[in-house]
Design a protein around this motif. Sequence first.
Motif, mmCIF file in Angstrom:
data_model
loop_
_atom_site.group_PDB
_atom_site.id
_atom_site.type_symbol
_atom_site.label_atom_id
_atom_site.label_comp_id
_atom_site.label_asym_id
_atom_site.label_seq_id
_atom_site.Cartn_x
_atom_site.Cartn_y
_atom_site.Cartn_z
ATOM 1 N N UNK A 2 0.546 -1.006 -0.036
ATOM 2 C CA UNK A 2 -0.453 0.083 0.475
ATOM 3 C C UNK A 2 0.992 1.447 0.172
ATOM 4 N N UNK A 3 0.600 2.629 -0.705
ATOM 5 C CA UNK A 3 1.387 3.279 -0.889
ATOM 6 C C UNK A 3 0.438 4.238 0.132
ATOM 7 N N UNK A 4 1.705 5.065 1.768
ATOM 8 C CA UNK A 4 1.539 6.145 2.082
ATOM 9 C C UNK A 4 2.336 6.903 2.021
ATOM 10 N N UNK A 5 0.980 7.786 2.415
ATOM 11 C CA UNK A 5 1.220 9.657 2.451
ATOM 12 C C UNK A 5 1.754 10.245 3.665
ATOM 13 N N UNK A 6 2.980 10.559 4.007
ATOM 14 C CA UNK A 6 3.504 11.320 5.202
ATOM 15 C C UNK A 6 2.916 12.825 5.394
ATOM 16 N N UNK A 7 2.196 12.822 6.055
ATOM 17 C CA UNK A 7 1.998 13.978 5.996
ATOM 18 C C UNK A 7 2.376 15.338 8.001
ATOM 19 N N UNK A 8 3.542 16.067 7.842
ATOM 20 C CA UNK A 8 3.990 16.531 8.377
ATOM 21 C C UNK A 8 3.782 18.105 8.579
ATOM 22 N N UNK A 9 2.949 18.496 9.819
ATOM 23 C CA UNK A 9 2.495 20.503 9.508
ATOM 24 C C UNK A 9 3.196 20.759 10.701
ATOM 25 N N UNK A 10 4.082 22.192 9.936
ATOM 26 C CA UNK A 10 4.604 23.013 10.702
ATOM 27 C C UNK A 10 4.144 24.157 10.617
ATOM 28 N N UNK A 11 4.601 25.157 11.902
ATOM 29 C CA UNK A 11 3.561 26.240 11.901
ATOM 30 C C UNK A 11 5.280 26.939 13.097
ATOM 31 N N UNK A 12 6.115 27.397 13.110
ATOM 32 C CA UNK A 12 7.254 28.404 13.874
ATOM 33 C C UNK A 12 7.949 26.991 13.952
ATOM 34 N N UNK A 13 8.739 26.352 13.468
ATOM 35 C CA UNK A 13 8.872 25.228 14.939
ATOM 36 C C UNK A 13 10.126 24.513 13.171
ATOM 37 N N UNK A 14 10.516 24.922 12.685
ATOM 38 C CA UNK A 14 11.542 24.002 12.033
ATOM 39 C C UNK A 14 12.146 23.222 12.563
ATOM 40 N N UNK A 15 12.932 24.088 13.312
ATOM 41 C CA UNK A 15 14.083 22.962 14.129
ATOM 42 C C UNK A 15 13.418 21.626 14.910
ATOM 43 N N UNK A 16 12.406 21.767 15.117
ATOM 44 C CA UNK A 16 11.550 20.368 15.408
ATOM 45 C C UNK A 16 11.625 19.161 14.521
ATOM 46 N N UNK A 17 10.672 20.131 13.666
ATOM 47 C CA UNK A 17 10.552 20.061 11.653
ATOM 48 C C UNK A 17 11.251 19.086 11.664
#
Length: 275
Positions: A2-17
């Motif tokens: 199965x194909x999975x798309x991983x979604x990561x949401x960033x908001x003013x937190x690029x270091x953690x991202x």
Amino acid sequence: MKRVEVVVLNWNGWRDTLVCLASLQRLSYPNFGLIVVDNGSTDGSQDQIEARFPAIKVLQTGANLGFGGGCNAGIRRALEQGADYVWLINSDTTVDADALTELVHVADEQAQAGAVGSVLYELDRPEHVQLWGGGKVQLWSGLSRHQLMPASLDFISGASMLLRREAIEQVGLFDDQTFFMYWEDSDLGFRLRQAGWLLAVAERSHVWHKLSASLGKGSPLLDLYFTQSGVRFLRRYAPVASVSVLVMVARMLLKRLLMGDVGRVKAVFKGYLGA
């Protein structure tokens, strides 16, 4: 596979991202794509992320759409790209190499599972369970609790949630018009269960999570959004909404009064009025 798309949401937190994305690069699951959504950050996040990971083209919302709104932008893109599953993973996490493999394994085995969660651990206490997949909501008291051991769940945490395409297409995305932040994953869990879908947990999918990284634990803004969304949630699902709302708000106000934190008392009251 199965194909999975991983979604990561960033908001003013690029270091953690960046730390999160580095851990995702080590996933053992062979058939996944990566969608990074930026919720209108003002700290140069998009440039920082694209400089560190040139293969990633950040999906820019242009404004802070809240957690649900930002995730919805990523989910829509994932479905457009033909995903069988969409994995929502918080930007303030690091993941075990087999985390996605285990999620997909459980989802494939349990065809009626609309959403599958991971076991989350405290980032600063790696052996301490923060959340076992999701949680339960006491509708009469408005109390939402994280589950810490195997049990039936009312919702899967949005911090790590694998969603089945068919389930999303049936019940819809997060209700970002009602919930700007907090309780949107509870609402989705209730809608999934009402539609006949099951909620499952992949016990061998391990994720380490920094709690309340976006607003900060104990933040008045957190209290405002949590109260506002909680009141709206109870008005939608509680048997006698007025009673449940009163109990929840009174409990939150009393706790902050006893702490002597006037700012958080005002935030809870403002959240209630804004609901």
